[in-house]
Design a protein around this motif. Structure first.
Motif, PDB file in Angstrom:
ATOM      1  N   GLU A  49       0.896  -1.093   0.074  1.00  0.00           N
ATOM      2  CA  GLU A  49      -0.054   0.040   0.001  1.00  0.00           C
ATOM      3  C   GLU A  49       0.870   1.077   0.026  1.00  0.00           C
ATOM      4  N   PHE A  50       1.986   1.322   0.823  1.00  0.00           N
ATOM      5  CA  PHE A  50       2.919   2.406   0.916  1.00  0.00           C
ATOM      6  C   PHE A  50       3.408   2.523  -0.730  1.00  0.00           C
ATOM      7  N   GLN A  51       3.878   1.349  -1.269  1.00  0.00           N
ATOM      8  CA  GLN A  51       4.332   1.377  -2.502  1.00  0.00           C
ATOM      9  C   GLN A  51       3.488   2.053  -3.498  1.00  0.00           C
ATOM     10  N   ALA A  52       2.310   1.574  -3.398  1.00  0.00           N
ATOM     11  CA  ALA A  52       1.046   2.192  -4.308  1.00  0.00           C
ATOM     12  C   ALA A  52       0.922   3.744  -4.208  1.00  0.00           C
ATOM     13  N   LEU A  53       0.935   3.997  -2.865  1.00  0.00           N
ATOM     14  CA  LEU A  53       0.948   5.758  -2.650  1.00  0.00           C
ATOM     15  C   LEU A  53       1.854   6.388  -3.252  1.00  0.00           C
ATOM     16  N   VAL A  54       3.303   5.921  -2.836  1.00  0.00           N
ATOM     17  CA  VAL A  54       4.467   6.540  -3.504  1.00  0.00           C
ATOM     18  C   VAL A  54       4.385   6.666  -5.065  1.00  0.00           C
ATOM     19  N   GLN A  55       4.031   5.370  -5.678  1.00  0.00           N
ATOM     20  CA  GLN A  55       4.208   5.131  -7.105  1.00  0.00           C
ATOM     21  C   GLN A  55       3.294   5.971  -7.914  1.00  0.00           C
ATOM     22  N   TYR A  56       1.970   6.147  -7.110  1.00  0.00           N
ATOM     23  CA  TYR A  56       0.807   7.063  -7.864  1.00  0.00           C
ATOM     24  C   TYR A  56       1.142   8.606  -7.782  1.00  0.00           C
ATOM     25  N   VAL A  57       1.830   8.923  -6.747  1.00  0.00           N
ATOM     26  CA  VAL A  57       2.256  10.351  -6.411  1.00  0.00           C
ATOM     27  C   VAL A  57       3.246  10.541  -7.687  1.00  0.00           C
ATOM     28  N   GLN A  58       4.430   9.707  -7.811  1.00  0.00           N
ATOM     29  CA  GLN A  58       5.179   9.970  -8.826  1.00  0.00           C
ATOM     30  C   GLN A  58       4.785   9.955 -10.339  1.00  0.00           C
ATOM     31  N   HIS A  59       3.924   8.915 -10.646  1.00  0.00           N
ATOM     32  CA  HIS A  59       3.442   8.824 -12.094  1.00  0.00           C
ATOM     33  C   HIS A  59       2.272   9.932 -12.273  1.00  0.00           C
ATOM     34  N   ALA A  60       1.600  10.422 -11.449  1.00  0.00           N
ATOM     35  CA  ALA A  60       0.798  11.542 -11.802  1.00  0.00           C
ATOM     36  C   ALA A  60       1.380  12.642 -11.647  1.00  0.00           C
ATOM     37  N   ALA A  61       2.582  13.059 -11.208  1.00  0.00           N
ATOM     38  CA  ALA A  61       3.697  13.946 -11.729  1.00  0.00           C
ATOM     39  C   ALA A  61       4.375  13.962 -12.954  1.00  0.00           C
ATOM     40  N   ALA A  62       4.846  12.653 -13.055  1.00  0.00           N
ATOM     41  CA  ALA A  62       5.672  12.478 -14.233  1.00  0.00           C
ATOM     42  C   ALA A  62       4.991  12.069 -15.544  1.00  0.00           C
ATOM     43  N   MET A  63       3.858  11.836 -15.594  1.00  0.00           N
ATOM     44  CA  MET A  63       3.292  11.282 -16.808  1.00  0.00           C
ATOM     45  C   MET A  63       3.156  12.769 -17.630  1.00  0.00           C
ATOM     46  N   THR A  64       3.107  12.497 -19.015  1.00  0.00           N
ATOM     47  CA  THR A  64       3.183  13.604 -19.767  1.00  0.00           C
ATOM     48  C   THR A  64       2.059  13.344 -21.013  1.00  0.00           C
ATOM     49  N   GLY A  65       1.647  14.445 -21.550  1.00  0.00           N
ATOM     50  CA  GLY A  65       0.655  14.185 -22.595  1.00  0.00           C
ATOM     51  C   GLY A  65      -0.517  14.481 -22.419  1.00  0.00           C
ATOM     52  N   PRO A  66      -1.391  15.349 -23.320  1.00  0.00           N
ATOM     53  CA  PRO A  66      -2.610  15.905 -22.850  1.00  0.00           C
ATOM     54  C   PRO A  66      -3.671  14.696 -22.845  1.00  0.00           C
ATOM     55  N   GLN A  67      -3.428  13.722 -23.482  1.00  0.00           N
ATOM     56  CA  GLN A  67      -4.269  12.525 -23.441  1.00  0.00           C
ATOM     57  C   GLN A  67      -4.246  11.985 -21.840  1.00  0.00           C
ATOM     58  N   TYR A  68      -3.321  12.121 -21.227  1.00  0.00           N
ATOM     59  CA  TYR A  68      -3.202  11.687 -19.646  1.00  0.00           C
ATOM     60  C   TYR A  68      -3.792  12.579 -18.717  1.00  0.00           C
ATOM     61  N   ASP A  69      -4.333  13.635 -19.011  1.00  0.00           N
ATOM     62  CA  ASP A  69      -4.558  14.748 -18.118  1.00  0.00           C
ATOM     63  C   ASP A  69      -5.653  14.015 -17.001  1.00  0.00           C
ATOM     64  N   ALA A  70      -6.722  13.318 -17.608  1.00  0.00           N
ATOM     65  CA  ALA A  70      -7.834  12.874 -16.814  1.00  0.00           C
ATOM     66  C   ALA A  70      -7.160  11.803 -15.991  1.00  0.00           C
ATOM     67  N   ILE A  71      -6.273  10.782 -16.392  1.00  0.00           N
ATOM     68  CA  ILE A  71      -6.160   9.575 -15.616  1.00  0.00           C
ATOM     69  C   ILE A  71      -4.966  10.113 -14.366  1.00  0.00           C
ATOM     70  N   LYS A  72      -4.206  11.340 -14.930  1.00  0.00           N
ATOM     71  CA  LYS A  72      -3.341  11.768 -13.834  1.00  0.00           C
ATOM     72  C   LYS A  72      -4.208  12.346 -12.766  1.00  0.00           C
ATOM     73  N   ALA A  73      -5.241  13.221 -13.081  1.00  0.00           N
ATOM     74  CA  ALA A  73      -5.933  13.547 -11.704  1.00  0.00           C
ATOM     75  C   ALA A  73      -6.559  12.108 -11.034  1.00  0.00           C
ATOM     76  N   GLU A  74      -6.849  11.299 -11.706  1.00  0.00           N
ATOM     77  CA  GLU A  74      -7.357  10.107 -11.019  1.00  0.00           C
ATOM     78  C   GLU A  74      -6.188   9.386 -10.315  1.00  0.00           C
ATOM     79  N   LEU A  75      -4.986   9.573 -10.698  1.00  0.00           N
ATOM     80  CA  LEU A  75      -3.830   8.859  -9.957  1.00  0.00           C
ATOM     81  C   LEU A  75      -3.726   9.558  -8.663  1.00  0.00           C
ATOM     82  N   VAL A  76      -3.982  10.690  -8.557  1.00  0.00           N
ATOM     83  CA  VAL A  76      -3.711  11.315  -7.137  1.00  0.00           C
ATOM     84  C   VAL A  76      -4.932  11.067  -6.299  1.00  0.00           C
TER      85      VAL A  76
END
Ligand SMILES: [Fe+2]
Ligand SMILES: [Fe+2]
Length: 170
Positions: A49-76
């Motif tokens: 669970e701690f891994q998932a928390l950390v991983q989602y924070v990193q992915h939400a910040a590092a993901m690039t491309g307008p097609q990922y805007d909605a999922i980035k918000a969801e990852l947070v």
């Protein structure tokens, strides 16, 4: 010229048909275990669970491309929910007489946004399999409060998997 043989010759259909959704996953046969072993398993779940928390924070910040805007918000949102799962598991471990761990399983990162989503989905499918087994184990030990807490977590992990499947158009 002959092509080199594929690496996974022994894997056969199992690996080739790796489930990509929770619905495709086999149900594990739950292993009987002691209360102490259950506490160890829950601490492993907590580290993930701690891994998932950390991983989602990193992915939400590092993901690039307008097609990922909605999922980035969801990852947070997912990250916050993994935090809530960690709190719930830590409480349950304490109620069972164990000591909640502070270990964090290794988070996965990638320079590629789609790969990040695949890493996240793999983590969710792993969580679903673990919690399905853990619920059955809690039932075996007649720990019904724990079972209920795990069921609440499982429902959210299934939602997370569906969000990621949708984003990956699976
Ligand atoms: Fe979680
Ligand atoms: Fe999750």
């Amino acid at each position: 010229m002959a092509k080199p043989a594929p690496k996974k010759t022994a894997a056969k259909a199992g690996a080739a048909t790796k489930p990509r959704t929770a619905a495709e996953m086999k149900r594990p046969t739950p292993r009987a275990l002691t209360r102490e072993q259950l506490i160890d398993e829950l601490n492993n779940d907590l580290a993930k669970e701690f891994q998932a928390l950390v991983q989602y924070v990193q992915h939400a910040a590092a993901m690039t491309g307008p097609q990922y805007d909605a999922i980035k918000a969801e990852l947070v949102v997912h990250s916050n929910e993994e935090h809530a799962h960690a709190i719930s598991l830590a409480d349950q471990i304490d109620f069972l007489g164990g000591v909640p761990g502070v270990g964090v399983a290794e988070a996965l990162i990638s320079p590629d946004s789609k790969t990040m989503l695949e890493q996240d989905l793999d983590g969710e499918l792993d969580a679903i399999a673990r919690y399905r087994e853990r619920i059955a184990q809690a039932e075996m030990l007649q720990e019904y409060g724990l079972r209920r807490a795990l069921e609440d977590i499982l429902i959210i992990e299934e939602e997370h998997a569906r969000d990621l499947q949708d984003a990956l158009s699976l």
